[in-house]
Scaffold this motif. Structure first.
Motif, PDB file in Angstrom:
ATOM      1  N   MET A   1       0.846  -1.203   0.000  1.00 30.51           N
ATOM      2  CA  MET A   1       0.000   0.000   0.000  1.00 30.51           C
ATOM      3  C   MET A   1       0.876   1.245   0.000  1.00 30.51           C
ATOM      4  SD  MET A   1      -3.114   0.964   2.557  1.00 30.51           S
ATOM      5  CE  MET A   1      -2.558   2.617   2.933  1.00 30.51           C
ATOM      6  N   THR A   2       0.515   2.204  -0.835  1.00 32.89           N
ATOM      7  CA  THR A   2       1.299   3.430  -0.946  1.00 32.89           C
ATOM      8  C   THR A   2       0.910   4.401   0.160  1.00 32.89           C
ATOM      9  OG1 THR A   2       1.206   3.077  -3.327  1.00 32.89           O
ATOM     10  CG2 THR A   2       2.066   5.185  -2.582  1.00 32.89           C
ATOM     11  N   ASP A   3       1.925   5.023   0.776  1.00 29.50           N
ATOM     12  CA  ASP A   3       1.641   6.013   1.818  1.00 29.50           C
ATOM     13  C   ASP A   3       1.063   7.282   1.191  1.00 29.50           C
ATOM     14  OD1 ASP A   3       4.227   8.156   1.862  1.00 29.50           O
ATOM     15  OD2 ASP A   3       4.549   6.254   0.840  1.00 29.50           O
ATOM     16  N   PRO A   4       0.271   8.055   1.957  1.00 27.54           N
ATOM     17  CA  PRO A   4      -0.419   9.227   1.392  1.00 27.54           C
ATOM     18  C   PRO A   4       0.530  10.250   0.754  1.00 27.54           C
ATOM     19  CG  PRO A   4      -1.257   8.723   3.585  1.00 27.54           C
ATOM     20  CD  PRO A   4      -0.078   7.832   3.358  1.00 27.54           C
ATOM     21  N   LEU A   5       1.675  10.519   1.382  1.00 27.17           N
ATOM     22  CA  LEU A   5       2.598  11.523   0.834  1.00 27.17           C
ATOM     23  C   LEU A   5       3.160  11.073  -0.518  1.00 27.17           C
ATOM     24  CD1 LEU A   5       3.947  14.252   1.192  1.00 27.17           C
ATOM     25  CD2 LEU A   5       5.679  13.168   2.617  1.00 27.17           C
ATOM     26  N   SER A   6       3.482   9.785  -0.639  1.00 24.65           N
ATOM     27  CA  SER A   6       3.974   9.256  -1.924  1.00 24.65           C
ATOM     28  C   SER A   6       2.895   9.361  -2.997  1.00 24.65           C
ATOM     29  CB  SER A   6       4.422   7.798  -1.777  1.00 24.65           C
ATOM     30  OG  SER A   6       5.532   7.700  -0.924  1.00 24.65           O
ATOM     31  N   THR A   7       1.645   9.066  -2.621  1.00 23.64           N
ATOM     32  CA  THR A   7       0.529   9.179  -3.562  1.00 23.64           C
ATOM     33  C   THR A   7       0.385  10.619  -4.047  1.00 23.64           C
ATOM     34  OG1 THR A   7      -0.611   7.379  -2.433  1.00 23.64           O
ATOM     35  CG2 THR A   7      -1.951   8.747  -3.865  1.00 23.64           C
ATOM     36  N   THR A   8       0.492  11.575  -3.113  1.00 23.75           N
ATOM     37  CA  THR A   8       0.390  12.989  -3.470  1.00 23.75           C
ATOM     38  C   THR A   8       1.506  13.390  -4.424  1.00 23.75           C
ATOM     39  OG1 THR A   8      -0.564  13.495  -1.312  1.00 23.75           O
ATOM     40  CG2 THR A   8       0.342  15.349  -2.541  1.00 23.75           C
ATOM     41  N   LEU A   9       2.760  13.074  -4.050  1.00 23.35           N
ATOM     42  CA  LEU A   9       3.914  13.471  -4.861  1.00 23.35           C
ATOM     43  C   LEU A   9       3.856  12.840  -6.245  1.00 23.35           C
ATOM     44  CD1 LEU A   9       6.544  13.215  -2.008  1.00 23.35           C
ATOM     45  CD2 LEU A   9       5.913  15.327  -3.188  1.00 23.35           C
ATOM     46  N   SER A  10       3.413  11.593  -6.307  1.00 26.93           N
ATOM     47  CA  SER A  10       3.281  10.904  -7.587  1.00 26.93           C
ATOM     48  C   SER A  10       2.212  11.583  -8.457  1.00 26.93           C
ATOM     49  CB  SER A  10       2.924   9.450  -7.312  1.00 26.93           C
ATOM     50  OG  SER A  10       2.785   8.750  -8.506  1.00 26.93           O
ATOM     51  N   ALA A  11       1.106  11.983  -7.850  1.00 20.59           N
ATOM     52  CA  ALA A  11       0.038  12.676  -8.596  1.00 20.59           C
ATOM     53  C   ALA A  11       0.526  14.036  -9.105  1.00 20.59           C
ATOM     54  CB  ALA A  11      -1.193  12.855  -7.710  1.00 20.59           C
ATOM     55  N   LEU A  12       1.408  14.679  -8.351  1.00 23.20           N
ATOM     56  CA  LEU A  12       1.918  16.010  -8.729  1.00 23.20           C
ATOM     57  C   LEU A  12       3.023  15.935  -9.781  1.00 23.20           C
ATOM     58  CD1 LEU A  12       2.173  17.698  -5.205  1.00 23.20           C
ATOM     59  CD2 LEU A  12       0.382  18.046  -6.927  1.00 23.20           C
ATOM     60  N   ALA A  13       3.576  14.729  -9.990  1.00 25.76           N
ATOM     61  CA  ALA A  13       4.717  14.565 -10.900  1.00 25.76           C
ATOM     62  C   ALA A  13       4.290  14.532 -12.364  1.00 25.76           C
ATOM     63  CB  ALA A  13       5.498  13.304 -10.530  1.00 25.76           C
ATOM     64  N   ASP A  14       3.404  15.430 -12.737  1.00 26.06           N
ATOM     65  CA  ASP A  14       2.924  15.503 -14.119  1.00 26.06           C
ATOM     66  C   ASP A  14       2.515  16.937 -14.418  1.00 26.06           C
ATOM     67  OD1 ASP A  14       1.531  13.720 -16.502  1.00 26.06           O
ATOM     68  OD2 ASP A  14       0.395  15.533 -16.005  1.00 26.06           O
ATOM     69  N   PRO A  15       3.061  17.537 -15.487  1.00 29.83           N
ATOM     70  CA  PRO A  15       2.790  18.964 -15.757  1.00 29.83           C
ATOM     71  C   PRO A  15       1.318  19.264 -16.043  1.00 29.83           C
ATOM     72  CG  PRO A  15       4.069  17.953 -17.549  1.00 29.83           C
ATOM     73  CD  PRO A  15       4.009  16.957 -16.446  1.00 29.83           C
TER      74      PRO A  15
ATOM     75  N   ARG B   1     -20.473  18.235 -12.890  1.00 28.35           N
ATOM     76  CA  ARG B   1     -19.752  17.872 -11.673  1.00 28.35           C
ATOM     77  C   ARG B   1     -18.507  18.733 -11.522  1.00 28.35           C
ATOM     78  NH1 ARG B   1     -18.275  11.971 -10.934  1.00 28.35           N
ATOM     79  NH2 ARG B   1     -18.065  12.766  -8.814  1.00 28.35           N
ATOM     80  N   PRO B   2     -18.658  19.916 -10.924  1.00 30.50           N
ATOM     81  CA  PRO B   2     -17.499  20.813 -10.838  1.00 30.50           C
ATOM     82  C   PRO B   2     -16.385  20.222  -9.972  1.00 30.50           C
ATOM     83  CG  PRO B   2     -19.260  21.604  -9.420  1.00 30.50           C
ATOM     84  CD  PRO B   2     -19.822  20.449 -10.187  1.00 30.50           C
ATOM     85  N   CYS B   3     -15.156  20.458 -10.405  1.00 25.89           N
ATOM     86  CA  CYS B   3     -13.985  20.027  -9.640  1.00 25.89           C
ATOM     87  C   CYS B   3     -13.521  21.183  -8.774  1.00 25.89           C
ATOM     88  CB  CYS B   3     -12.844  19.650 -10.579  1.00 25.89           C
ATOM     89  SG  CYS B   3     -13.284  18.325 -11.702  1.00 25.89           S
ATOM     90  N   ARG B   4     -13.058  20.860  -7.577  1.00 26.94           N
ATOM     91  CA  ARG B   4     -12.478  21.908  -6.735  1.00 26.94           C
ATOM     92  C   ARG B   4     -11.186  21.423  -6.104  1.00 26.94           C
ATOM     93  NH1 ARG B   4     -15.657  24.090  -1.905  1.00 26.94           N
ATOM     94  NH2 ARG B   4     -13.538  24.313  -1.106  1.00 26.94           N
ATOM     95  N   LEU B   5     -10.303  22.380  -5.878  1.00 25.15           N
ATOM     96  CA  LEU B   5      -9.006  22.080  -5.271  1.00 25.15           C
ATOM     97  C   LEU B   5      -9.174  21.722  -3.800  1.00 25.15           C
ATOM     98  CD1 LEU B   5      -5.836  22.312  -5.596  1.00 25.15           C
ATOM     99  CD2 LEU B   5      -6.090  24.637  -4.735  1.00 25.15           C
ATOM    100  N   GLU B   6      -8.461  20.688  -3.350  1.00 21.13           N
ATOM    101  CA  GLU B   6      -8.410  20.356  -1.932  1.00 21.13           C
ATOM    102  C   GLU B   6      -6.945  20.486  -1.513  1.00 21.13           C
ATOM    103  OE1 GLU B   6     -10.965  19.808  -0.009  1.00 21.13           O
ATOM    104  OE2 GLU B   6     -12.516  19.636  -1.554  1.00 21.13           O
ATOM    105  N   ALA B   7      -6.633  21.497  -0.733  1.00 24.55           N
ATOM    106  CA  ALA B   7      -5.229  21.856  -0.484  1.00 24.55           C
ATOM    107  C   ALA B   7      -4.546  21.023   0.610  1.00 24.55           C
ATOM    108  CB  ALA B   7      -5.121  23.343  -0.158  1.00 24.55           C
ATOM    109  N   GLU B   8      -5.334  20.245   1.355  1.00 31.31           N
ATOM    110  CA  GLU B   8      -4.770  19.503   2.493  1.00 31.31           C
ATOM    111  C   GLU B   8      -3.530  18.658   2.138  1.00 31.31           C
ATOM    112  OE1 GLU B   8      -6.267  20.460   5.265  1.00 31.31           O
ATOM    113  OE2 GLU B   8      -4.794  19.374   6.486  1.00 31.31           O
ATOM    114  N   PRO B   9      -3.557  17.875   1.050  1.00 29.87           N
ATOM    115  CA  PRO B   9      -2.349  17.088   0.724  1.00 29.87           C
ATOM    116  C   PRO B   9      -1.142  17.968   0.400  1.00 29.87           C
ATOM    117  CG  PRO B   9      -4.258  16.245  -0.471  1.00 29.87           C
ATOM    118  CD  PRO B   9      -4.665  17.553   0.121  1.00 29.87           C
ATOM    119  N   LEU B  10      -1.385  19.161  -0.158  1.00 29.58           N
ATOM    120  CA  LEU B  10      -0.284  20.080  -0.480  1.00 29.58           C
ATOM    121  C   LEU B  10       0.344  20.611   0.803  1.00 29.58           C
ATOM    122  CD1 LEU B  10      -1.860  22.106  -3.423  1.00 29.58           C
ATOM    123  CD2 LEU B  10      -0.190  20.260  -3.566  1.00 29.58           C
TER     124      LEU B  10
END
Lengths: 114, 114
Positions: free
Chosen positions: B1-15, B67-76
């Motif tokens: 299982m991937t830890d939350p911080l790794s999941t966040t960083l992996s999701a952010l690793a794309d322009p 279905r509007p998307c909104r930013l959730e800043a908590e992982p950042l």
């Protein structure tokens, strides 16, 4: 071609690699020293170091036998700069909380004159 | 299982995903609105949104059609907290530069009394 920030974030998206960086934040270390706390093979550690080196997050000494690794913080600074625009989201929440606490504290002061 | 911080960083690793977040930092948007600036298909955008949603970086409204998307800043914020210990590296460099500049400025003042 992957952009530098994506390469950095991808390299950081692994708990072992982040643990290696945390160790190097305390000072230079050899591959053996870096491997010691982990229950994974030396080749696996070497692969992680290659990813970190590819992202410019670490550099390695020139000495053939004892090639100490050191942290290179420049790519982390780029992540910090990228985060800047989002910081208002959680700092804003704290401001709102502070305003709310000031408000109820003030109310309390006026109400109970003990 | 991937830890939350790794999941966040992996999701952010794309322009593209970072560009989507930058757009959402300005306010909610629909999938069509998010797709508009990009030269990629709607299904590709949807896949990016799924990754961001999986990392908790965005949330989506319940309305079936819109279905509007909104930013959730908590992982950042978690990324920001993780960066904290490394901040001394570049802030320290600036302190050293400042000390150096103070030193040469002082030297200059003593030397040339024009």
């Amino acid at each position: 071609m992957t952009d530098p920030l994506s390469t950095t974030l991808s390299a950081l998206a692994d708990p072992t690699r982040r643990a290696i960086l945390a160790r190097l934040a305390a000072g230079e270390a050899t591959v053996n020293e870096l491997a010691a706390p982990f229950d994974i093979s030396l080749p696996a550690i070497s692969r992680h170091l290659k990813v970190l080196e590819g992202a410019g997050l670490i550099s390695r000494g020139r000495e053939a036998q004892w090639r100490p690794c050191r942290l290179e913080a420049e790519p982390l600074k780029a992540v910090d700069t990228w985060l800047e625009r989002y910081r208002t989201f959680w700092e804003g929440s704290f401001d709102k909380l502070e305003a709310y606490l000031n408000e109820i504290t003030k109310g309390d002061g006026n109400g109970r004159q003990s």
